[in-house]
Motif scaffolding. Structure first.
Motif, PDB file in Angstrom:
ATOM      1  N   SER A   1     -12.072  52.636 -18.992  1.00 33.87           N
ATOM      2  CA  SER A   1     -12.882  52.412 -17.795  1.00 33.87           C
ATOM      3  C   SER A   1     -12.844  50.950 -17.364  1.00 33.87           C
ATOM      4  O   SER A   1     -12.862  50.627 -16.171  1.00 33.87           O
ATOM      5  CB  SER A   1     -14.329  52.849 -18.031  1.00 33.87           C
ATOM      6  OG  SER A   1     -14.940  52.070 -19.044  1.00 33.87           O
TER       7      SER A   1
ATOM      8  N   VAL B   1      -9.462  50.250 -15.616  1.00 31.28           N
ATOM      9  CA  VAL B   1      -9.494  50.695 -14.218  1.00 31.28           C
ATOM     10  C   VAL B   1     -10.329  49.737 -13.373  1.00 31.28           C
ATOM     11  O   VAL B   1      -9.945  49.385 -12.243  1.00 31.28           O
ATOM     12  CB  VAL B   1     -10.047  52.132 -14.125  1.00 31.28           C
ATOM     13  CG1 VAL B   1     -10.255  52.544 -12.666  1.00 31.28           C
ATOM     14  CG2 VAL B   1      -9.108  53.110 -14.826  1.00 31.28           C
ATOM     15  N   GLU B   2     -11.452  49.289 -13.895  1.00 27.24           N
ATOM     16  CA  GLU B   2     -12.323  48.380 -13.151  1.00 27.24           C
ATOM     17  C   GLU B   2     -11.606  47.057 -12.854  1.00 27.24           C
ATOM     18  O   GLU B   2     -11.708  46.512 -11.749  1.00 27.24           O
ATOM     19  CB  GLU B   2     -13.604  48.120 -13.935  1.00 27.24           C
ATOM     20  CG  GLU B   2     -14.650  47.338 -13.163  1.00 27.24           C
ATOM     21  CD  GLU B   2     -15.974  47.231 -13.901  1.00 27.24           C
ATOM     22  OE1 GLU B   2     -16.965  46.808 -13.269  1.00 27.24           O
ATOM     23  OE2 GLU B   2     -16.016  47.563 -15.105  1.00 27.24           O
TER      24      GLU B   2
ATOM     25  N   LEU C   1      -8.285  46.498 -12.692  1.00 28.55           N
ATOM     26  CA  LEU C   1      -7.192  46.703 -11.742  1.00 28.55           C
ATOM     27  C   LEU C   1      -7.719  47.000 -10.339  1.00 28.55           C
ATOM     28  O   LEU C   1      -7.116  46.587  -9.341  1.00 28.55           O
ATOM     29  CB  LEU C   1      -6.288  47.832 -12.227  1.00 28.55           C
ATOM     30  CG  LEU C   1      -5.529  47.561 -13.533  1.00 28.55           C
ATOM     31  CD1 LEU C   1      -4.762  48.802 -13.973  1.00 28.55           C
ATOM     32  CD2 LEU C   1      -4.586  46.378 -13.388  1.00 28.55           C
ATOM     33  N   THR C   2      -8.852  47.670 -10.264  1.00 24.21           N
ATOM     34  CA  THR C   2      -9.479  47.941  -8.966  1.00 24.21           C
ATOM     35  C   THR C   2      -9.991  46.646  -8.347  1.00 24.21           C
ATOM     36  O   THR C   2      -9.837  46.416  -7.134  1.00 24.21           O
ATOM     37  CB  THR C   2     -10.625  48.944  -9.123  1.00 24.21           C
ATOM     38  OG1 THR C   2     -10.112  50.171  -9.660  1.00 24.21           O
ATOM     39  CG2 THR C   2     -11.294  49.231  -7.785  1.00 24.21           C
TER      40      THR C   2
ATOM     41  N   GLU D   1      -7.392  44.938  -6.684  1.00 21.50           N
ATOM     42  CA  GLU D   1      -6.845  45.737  -5.579  1.00 21.50           C
ATOM     43  C   GLU D   1      -5.369  46.067  -5.807  1.00 21.50           C
ATOM     44  O   GLU D   1      -4.530  45.935  -4.914  1.00 21.50           O
ATOM     45  CB  GLU D   1      -7.045  45.015  -4.248  1.00 21.50           C
ATOM     46  CG  GLU D   1      -8.521  44.788  -3.911  1.00 21.50           C
ATOM     47  CD  GLU D   1      -8.729  44.134  -2.559  1.00 21.50           C
ATOM     48  OE1 GLU D   1      -7.722  43.689  -1.947  1.00 21.50           O
ATOM     49  OE2 GLU D   1      -9.882  44.070  -2.103  1.00 21.50           O
TER      50      GLU D   1
ATOM     51  N   GLY E   1      -2.037  48.060  -6.076  1.00 19.40           N
ATOM     52  CA  GLY E   1      -1.510  49.205  -5.346  1.00 19.40           C
ATOM     53  C   GLY E   1      -0.004  49.086  -5.180  1.00 19.40           C
ATOM     54  O   GLY E   1       0.653  48.282  -5.860  1.00 19.40           O
TER      55      GLY E   1
ATOM     56  N   THR F   1      -1.515  52.153 -16.469  1.00 15.34           N
ATOM     57  CA  THR F   1      -2.509  52.472 -15.444  1.00 15.34           C
ATOM     58  C   THR F   1      -2.124  51.852 -14.108  1.00 15.34           C
ATOM     59  O   THR F   1      -2.279  52.479 -13.049  1.00 15.34           O
ATOM     60  CB  THR F   1      -3.905  51.998 -15.873  1.00 15.34           C
ATOM     61  OG1 THR F   1      -4.229  52.556 -17.153  1.00 15.34           O
ATOM     62  CG2 THR F   1      -4.959  52.413 -14.861  1.00 15.34           C
TER      63      THR F   1
ATOM     64  N   MET G   1      -1.250  53.638 -10.398  1.00 14.53           N
ATOM     65  CA  MET G   1      -1.888  53.229  -9.149  1.00 14.53           C
ATOM     66  C   MET G   1      -0.854  52.812  -8.106  1.00 14.53           C
ATOM     67  O   MET G   1      -1.213  52.303  -7.046  1.00 14.53           O
ATOM     68  CB  MET G   1      -2.881  52.086  -9.427  1.00 14.53           C
ATOM     69  CG  MET G   1      -4.027  52.487 -10.340  1.00 14.53           C
ATOM     70  SD  MET G   1      -5.074  51.091 -10.887  1.00 14.53           S
ATOM     71  CE  MET G   1      -5.991  50.732  -9.394  1.00 14.53           C
TER      72      MET G   1
END
Length: 295
Positions: A44, A47-48, A50-51, A54, A56, A74, A78
């Motif tokens: 988790s 993911v946080e 890499l989010t 941003e 992509g 991961t 994405m």
């Protein structure tokens, strides 16, 4: 040479040795053995991070000390390409198997190498979960090799005097930086009336200071920040009790800044050129202090 085995083996290592002992080990220049038990980052948090960056399509994500490859894998899921730098050959083998199982083997690569020796210039995003003193030792490399605008994300540990552009606290801390362009040195331009202006800039990571002069007249830079290749400068001067302020905005492209400026009388275009030989390194390592204890 410090050899890093990531992501983190720190929790178990700290419990076994204690924080001050780990700091002493690093300060003494000893490497972390490749057989130190490995404790991975929670998915988790991966993911946080890499989010937050941003991540992509079109991104190239480098994970420094990539462990079992979960950051890289991961990132590939994405839409990015991923490269993991890891010193432990067993972790490299595990990472390749994990990438194949996840169906992203064609979008990732794992390199068995010391992270201080790796070429990271291709990265658009860099992820880390390393010891704090290693983060600080990495600062000059990150600032010198990464292109302006590259995003850097660190789990749990900061980079000392280099303040993050964003910080998220949610049970644990995630730090986020944007690599700033190098604005240091002497910049010259001419006004619409032919007046020659000289700007002397000192840069402390993403923050800048200095002054702008034209003949005997001088304006101090009261605020200044570099975000990627974008700069905003507020220069102020006092005239017999009346304040004058000019806000400069521009894009830094190597030795040139191009943009616009605003003052009370209106706006005008602005293009400055850096004098050859005046640029200085953003972090030459002189500010790196290896503490013997963690605080």
């Amino acid at each position: 040479m410090i050899m890093i085995v990531q992501q983190l083996r720190l929790p178990l290592l700290v419990r076994c040795l204690g924080l001050s002992a780990v700091a002493w080990w690093l300060g003494a220049g000893l490497g972390l053995a490749s057989d130190v038990p490995y404790v991975p980052t929670h998915q988790s948090t991966v993911v946080e991070m890499l989010t937050l960056a941003e991540v992509g399509e079109g991104d190239v994500v480098y994970d420094l000390g990539s462990g079992d490859g979960r950051f890289v894998i991961t990132a590939a899921q994405m839409g990015a390409r991923g490269i993991g730098i890891e010193i432990d050959p067993e972790r490299i083998r595990e990472s390749k198997a994990n990438a194949t199982a996840a169906g992203v083997g064609d979008r990732v690569r794992f390199i068995e190498q010391d992270l201080f020796e790796a070429n990271i210039s291709e990265a658009t995003v860099v992820t880390m979960y390393l010891l704090p003193e290693v983060n600080i030792r990495l600062r000059p490399k990150l600032l010198a090799e990464l292109r302006p605008g590259t995003r850097v994300v660190s789990n749990y540990f900061s980079m000392g005097a280099w303040q993050p552009d964003r910080e998220i606290r949610n049970g644990r801390t995630i730090y986020f930086w944007i690599i700033p362009a190098n604005l240091t040195g002497t910049w010259i331009w001419s006004g619409t009336d032919g007046t020659r202006y000289t700007m002397e800039v000192t840069q402390d990571f993403q923050k800048i200071s200095g002054h702008i002069s034209s003949g005997p007249s001088t304006m101090e830079i009261s605020e200044g920040k570099v975000t990627g290749d974008q700069v905003t400068i507020i220069a102020e001067r006092r005239r017999t009790g009346t304040g004058e302020k000019i806000t400069f905005r521009g894009r830094i492209d190597g030795e040139t800044i191009t943009g616009s400026a605003e003052r009370a009388e209106g706006s005008f275009s602005w293009q400055a050129t850096r004098e050859q030989g005046t640029q200085r390194r953003l972090d030459d390592g002189s500010r790196v202090v290896l503490h013997r204890q963690f605080h």
